[in-house]
Design a protein around this motif. Sequence first.
Motif, mmCIF file in Angstrom:
data_model
loop_
_atom_site.group_PDB
_atom_site.id
_atom_site.type_symbol
_atom_site.label_atom_id
_atom_site.label_comp_id
_atom_site.label_asym_id
_atom_site.label_seq_id
_atom_site.Cartn_x
_atom_site.Cartn_y
_atom_site.Cartn_z
ATOM 1 N N SER A 143 -20.125 -41.281 -60.433
ATOM 2 C CA SER A 143 -20.964 -42.271 -61.107
ATOM 3 C C SER A 143 -20.676 -42.294 -62.601
ATOM 4 O O SER A 143 -20.563 -43.362 -63.217
ATOM 5 C CB SER A 143 -22.438 -41.957 -60.856
ATOM 6 O OG SER A 143 -23.271 -42.782 -61.630
ATOM 7 N N LEU A 193 -17.445 -44.144 -63.430
ATOM 8 C CA LEU A 193 -17.590 -45.594 -63.385
ATOM 9 C C LEU A 193 -18.406 -46.108 -64.566
ATOM 10 O O LEU A 193 -18.123 -47.167 -65.120
ATOM 11 C CB LEU A 193 -18.244 -46.006 -62.066
ATOM 12 C CG LEU A 193 -17.338 -45.942 -60.837
ATOM 13 C CD1 LEU A 193 -18.127 -46.274 -59.579
ATOM 14 C CD2 LEU A 193 -16.170 -46.911 -60.987
ATOM 15 N N ALA A 239 -21.808 -47.673 -59.851
ATOM 16 C CA ALA A 239 -22.200 -46.440 -60.529
ATOM 17 C C ALA A 239 -23.698 -46.183 -60.378
ATOM 18 O O ALA A 239 -24.119 -45.039 -60.185
ATOM 19 C CB ALA A 239 -21.827 -46.527 -62.007
ATOM 20 N N ARG A 289 -18.581 -52.360 -61.588
ATOM 21 C CA ARG A 289 -18.562 -50.911 -61.818
ATOM 22 C C ARG A 289 -19.967 -50.375 -62.069
ATOM 23 O O ARG A 289 -20.345 -49.317 -61.562
ATOM 24 C CB ARG A 289 -17.659 -50.585 -63.015
ATOM 25 C CG ARG A 289 -16.180 -50.819 -62.779
ATOM 26 C CD ARG A 289 -15.363 -50.251 -63.920
ATOM 27 N NE ARG A 289 -13.954 -50.606 -63.797
ATOM 28 C CZ ARG A 289 -13.386 -51.610 -64.442
ATOM 29 N NH1 ARG A 289 -14.108 -52.367 -65.262
ATOM 30 N NH2 ARG A 289 -12.106 -51.861 -64.286
ATOM 31 N N LYS A 302 -25.357 -42.933 -58.697
ATOM 32 C CA LYS A 302 -26.328 -42.126 -59.447
ATOM 33 C C LYS A 302 -27.615 -41.966 -58.645
ATOM 34 O O LYS A 302 -28.196 -40.880 -58.583
ATOM 35 C CB LYS A 302 -26.627 -42.797 -60.790
ATOM 36 C CG LYS A 302 -27.634 -42.069 -61.661
ATOM 37 C CD LYS A 302 -27.711 -42.742 -63.017
ATOM 38 C CE LYS A 302 -28.796 -42.104 -63.884
ATOM 39 N NZ LYS A 302 -30.144 -42.462 -63.423
#
Length: 345
Positions: free
Chosen positions: A70, A73, A58, A54, A62
């Motif tokens: 994002s 997550l 993420a 995750r 981002k």
Amino acid sequence: MELREPPRTPPTAPRDPLVRIFLVGQLALLLIILAVVWLRPPGPDSVAGAAAHRREVASKLKAAGVLDPSAELFAEYLESSGDPPEKRARVAYSLATTYLERGSYEQALRWLYEAETWGAGELTGEVDQRIVETLERLGRPHAAQAALQSRTALDADAEAVRRAADDPVVARVGAEEIYRSDVQRALDQLPPQAAQAFQAPDRRRELLQKVVADRLLWRKAVKLGYDRDPEVQRQEAEVLRQLAVGRLVEREVLANLSVDETDLRTFYQAHQQRYQRPPENEGEEPQTVPFEQARRQVEQDYRQVKAQAAYQEMVETELSTADVELFPERLDEQSSDNRSGESNG
């Protein structure tokens, strides 16, 4: 009935050695495969692996500017990760700064509080400052002020010790008290002409209002983080250097100057042209002011000359003992480059 001997199973022939080697090799290969499977890093299906998965996804979202998925997550990562709290706080703070850059202050505040809750460690000061700034930008000045006061609490007892008994409070800005001496100090810092205009009692109220306004604007600037602006900090450092050097000269040079009457008269005799009145009538010679009348000016000039000499001696001493290299020829490099560029053009 005829009795017969039961059938006998023929003896098993000994196995070929190659077959044994093959079987041992197969068993060893099976053990290796099991070891690889057992020791490999956890994948997305494990708890730790899912958290790492995750966070990786993420981070990529981002970096691509897709913040909302994002953030979701990252939230799942923070809940399920076994990473140390400080590491999780850094992740939350990083996401908060990204939201701040986008102007999404509510989301930024959420992640700042996440970082604060996890324990930001070395980032605690920065997290606190960002919380104050974000609250101010959200239009919640009272909450921002409360957060600021909890971060920069003043030692009221120590402040009271430095105040004279006859120094009354003339204003309050929240919990901060403004004293008459604060207003007088502000008056002393004004240019002489402006300070003269505030001497009248009815103008003192205007000066007090100015002092209060300056305190309010300073608070707002701090809450919005302008005190951490690199250019502001550079100028602050320069002013601090000038003030410290001024105090050094005052305490180590001027305070140690001694004035001897004989030296004053000798200085007066050597610089009589400084202490002459202009002629009253055209064609007349200037008149020298007697020493007794010119003594105050003589002493002032004498102290200034001695102070300059002592200052220069201090500078030369520091230069001789410090590891200093000067490259004055490089001061003209920029202008030389400009001239060269103009000629080439």
